[in-house]
Design an enzyme around this catalytic site. Structure first.
Site, PDB file in Angstrom:
ATOM      1  N   GLU A  40     -31.319  60.472 -10.677  1.00  0.00           N
ATOM      2  CA  GLU A  40     -30.762  60.555 -11.718  1.00  0.00           C
ATOM      3  C   GLU A  40     -31.694  59.309 -12.704  1.00  0.00           C
ATOM      4  O   GLU A  40     -32.285  58.827 -13.078  1.00  0.00           O
ATOM      5  CB  GLU A  40     -29.423  60.000 -12.061  1.00  0.00           C
ATOM      6  CG  GLU A  40     -28.684  59.759 -13.821  1.00  0.00           C
ATOM      7  CD  GLU A  40     -27.556  59.439 -13.597  1.00  0.00           C
ATOM      8  OE1 GLU A  40     -26.665  60.666 -13.492  1.00  0.00           O
ATOM      9  OE2 GLU A  40     -26.979  58.581 -13.725  1.00  0.00           O
ATOM     10  N   LYS A  97     -23.242  64.070  -4.162  1.00  0.00           N
ATOM     11  CA  LYS A  97     -23.203  63.487  -5.611  1.00  0.00           C
ATOM     12  C   LYS A  97     -23.939  62.491  -5.541  1.00  0.00           C
ATOM     13  O   LYS A  97     -24.676  61.554  -6.064  1.00  0.00           O
ATOM     14  CB  LYS A  97     -21.809  62.776  -5.513  1.00  0.00           C
ATOM     15  CG  LYS A  97     -21.256  62.340  -6.792  1.00  0.00           C
ATOM     16  CD  LYS A  97     -21.861  63.011  -8.193  1.00  0.00           C
ATOM     17  CE  LYS A  97     -21.845  62.298  -9.502  1.00  0.00           C
ATOM     18  NZ  LYS A  97     -21.553  60.543  -9.705  1.00  0.00           N
TER      19      LYS A  97
END
Lengths: 327, 327, 327, 327
Positions: free
Chosen positions: D196, D189
């Site tokens: 991102e 993550k």
């Protein structure tokens, strides 16, 4: 020797001073009459315009152009090209783009006029320290003007000699260099400035991290209030990162550790951009030199649209709202 | 003064030499008996181990640890902590992590022992040029050892004085600096090395672009074969980018313009990484210093998975096939 | 409508296929006779050369050029300019430089011929997915060819509608856009590709870090062997970083988690470079897009002179010797 | 199944909603009584504190912690560790640091309690779109909670299947993944968020360049006023750079092409920083991901000391004076 000088500002004026102090003769011209007046006398003669300047020079003439890059230099070179004659030489010492040098040299060559691109580093200190000169163009024309370049350059001074230079051009050790055909002198100067941006940014980031050690983001047990002026000073002695830029950094920080008189709006004079363009043309990476250039671009933005777009995306996917100013 | 030295390698050995040349007394120890032997005599005494070394020193003792960062330094400091007594001092001059210094100083303080972190720059040249010292720890302990630091530092030499330094610590101008509490000396040295990486990369990119001017990617009308050794040399004189790293670059290029003996596998010794970590902790940008570090990481990869993934994506969306090697 | 197509390769051929499947008529030409043959029949007619192609088209003619950027496109556009007549239109759908579009449009306008720059994205998938079209040039000429663009574009499909678009051009939601005057379509496509490089590099770096979690540099207690194909796959669903490039990444990794068939020699097709040039001209930072481009440049170097210079400097100041390969 | 939920904010509340809509039972707790009240009813039961929550759950219990990273999560996990019993499971779904997960899992394992790190992506859209889950910890504990993860994940939906996935874990195609031992879910993550940042910055730079095409720095003959909302929209269709982040960009720009409600103060939530630290630990380059992080740091600075230092150096070597604001 005799030299015409077009542009008697910070750089051109000091070049004339350095030359005439050592016995050369100069004829100068400038838009600003006061700049001419300030220099005239002794070995310096003023002139009312390019035509008059050209008339006052003995053949074969040599005229140095020291003007801001762009239109104004272009115009001066074009006009000179029409006034000068076969065998004369134009030297451009400003911050032009090397492809412009190549173009100009070609056009002037057709009329028998030499064009020399002379990258000139030294800033306001050049008058006393001498100028580092990176010279491109016809070798013969450059050789003829050797006394001028030799006088402008710093000379060997007491800088330690580099080993293994037997057989290499000794003029280089006096601070001036014939780099090759037209444009090559300016190309070398351009990369010089590209490197300069990178070096400056490396120091700037480093001192910023030193300063940040006192910031509230750092846990108290390793938060430091560091003395930046002293750090710059101590690094000038025996450390691996000693340099002239560090000397200047030490000066600025000693003057005011907070640099409060500067807002941090950092201009660039073109060479950093051209250096990146050259890297891209050659397909070689130039991460650090680019980052240094972009930091300057960013320094001039009060509001960044790019940053706003990041905020907008964060808001859209995560509902994140920007903190109020000052938080 | 008398000083114990643990580690008599390139750095430790030269520190002992510089100290004893100027009349200090040293007791040294090293895993390598030959290293001890090479130094012993005159003002240098060898010893068989830490315990013996400690015994040979008069109180309050001062022991300098000059070992590779990591386990080996940690062990030496721990053992010393057990052998030394209240009022004694350990100086670590290696490339440790500043948070380790803070931890060690705390632990030793509980036993009344001083711990000084002393960032030491100067490389193999320090013996003659002197070392730039960035010192953290108890001020009193540092003051007591002033004669040691003063001898190791380069001294004022003939470096031009920075204006506006009235009222500032004059020792800084002799090349050593008390930076503040434990860890601060090493923190300053860490950022010093971070900057060093950035400066080196700026020069490396610049010379790479100069070299690339001769590449086939560049159209012939502005392709240049530039003389890199001469360019490095000329920039040493009067230019804005003169520095000690440039002096070394000039040496390396004069030796061999192609640098053929180097493969370009570039190691890093930790400080560049820690500098980035500090920047991240402080939330300040460090674009150039990071790029310099990453260039080193990349230099060690023969095959980059990252690049393969780019090739794979290009193949998937555009049917692009990699050119055969050599194309 | 009827359209001439010059260049029947991967892109041009598929554009013809997509158009004629939906009832348009095409006349094609290609250096490669087999490429013509493969398409001819039904709504497609071949031709032996530009002159014949032009003859086979009804006035006002429309000819699409789909050739590699550079000389070959330049030549085709020039020849077409001579063969076509007032009121005809040339569309260039390749990866040209937008300043070339502006120049060409101007020259052709003088002869009454319209020139449309049509940035075309979609790669080998465009035949079925449709092409995203970014169009610049005379608005009237673009409007006249609307049926062509509408057919090539993907259409609205089942992509969720963006709110707040009332009053905006509905064609954009079908996947084609009139961007403005000559060059603007290609400019938008250029930045599109610049972003593409940046996105690709972000994924590439991320997957490289995931892979590196298993490396020996990482202490064993947090070393992970991660399943890259599964990670790419799971991120396609509900995550913030889902994208078409990620879909392709998932395909490539599912095919072979090691990507062994790729060497990682990554080409660039020019737009990334031009994007950086545009950023520099605008004086806006483009850190990520530059880094993505430089990673490609670096991927093609077996030996980096820049890295060698770093090694040389390290050797000169610290006596550091490069480790032997494999260490 | 039955699940306890600690933290009923934007993320925790929606997770409870999604679970209970599909028939699971939840017991929730939150500092904010209103947040509990808003959810209670149907399949959701409130509780006054951790102890009460634990009592309301049947053994073996499963408690999901969905709190801001840092102290507050640490405290909740520690308290839970004391309240729960052998065989129970804690799931942390927040943005913790993976090394903390490893530490916590170890400590809890000693007491027979399972600890699952569950990286959770999906933002405010997760309630309807589902959450992409990256799960680390004891495989058995993860398997037992499969119904929970399966419900939270988006499911296969109508996303096109990736070829070559025969033999791979089919749950991945429903949007959740068992990544490996403790910490690995969060590590994945973390890298997800690092990517991102890079993707966001690539778009942000690209749109900034599009916007800059209208700037006065660009010569008039290729200055463009581009329609940013339409460009974002058209790229959603058939282009190579389509993505969910682009969908959101299109929304934001359609709402207001100037993004006037955002100041561009961009926060980071830690994962970007940790991603860089992981890259550094692995010694792999992460140019783009770092640049993306630094752009955020820079966005928060009104005045940059780094920029001031550049100005100061320019002043010292060249006499350059900063232009007045607005020039």
């Amino acid at each position: 020797m005799q030299l015409g000088m077009i542009g008697l500002g910070r750089m051109g004026g000091n070049i004339v001073r350095r030359l005439t102090r050592k016995g050369h003769q100069c004829v100068g011209v400038d838009q600003n009459a006061a700049a001419i007046k300030a220099l005239t006398g002794g070995h310096v003669e003023g002139s009312a315009g390019l035509a008059e300047l050209v008339k006052k020079l003995a053949k074969p003439r040599a005229v140095w152009v020291m003007l801001p890059a762009g239109e104004i230099t272009e115009t001066a070179v074009t006009q000179l090209g029409e006034l000068l004659e076969r065998g004369d030489t134009i030297i451009d010492g400003g911050n032009a783009f090397y492809k412009d040098d190549i173009r100009r040299a070609k056009a002037l060559k057709a009329r028998g006029i030499h064009y020399i691109d002379c990258g000139t580093s030294g800033g306001v200190w050049g008058l006393d320290r001498g100028y580092c000169l990176m010279i491109g163009g016809d070798k013969e024309a450059v050789e003829r003007l050797d006394p001028i370049f030799d006088t402008l350059a710093p000379g060997a001074g007491d800088i330690e000699k580099t080993p293994d230079r037997r057989g290499r051009d000794p003029r280089v050790e006096r601070g001036y260099m014939y780099c090759g055909p037209s444009g090559s002198g300016r190309f070398v100067k351009m990369v010089h400035n590209g490197i300069e941006y990178g070096l400056m940014q490396a120091y700037a980031e480093g001192f910023n991290i030193l300063r940040g050690a006192a910031s509230g983001d750092v846990p108290e047990d390793h938060r430091f209030e560091l003395n930046l002026p002293d750090i710059a000073e101590v690094w000038r002695r025996g450390s691996v990162i000693g340099s002239w830029l560090l000397d200047l950094t030490a000066m600025a920080l000693a003057e005011d550790p907070k640099l409060a008189r500067y807002s941090g709006f950092v201009e660039d004079s073109g060479e950093g951009r051209w250096t990146i363009q050259a890297a891209i043309e050659e397909a070689v990476p130039a991460e650090v030199l680019s980052a240094a250039l972009y930091a300057r671009f960013r320094s001039r933005e009060k509001e960044s649209f790019s940053d706003k777009l990041l905020s907008a995306m964060r808001n859209k996917f995560g509902g994140h709202v920007e903190p109020k100013a000052g938080q």
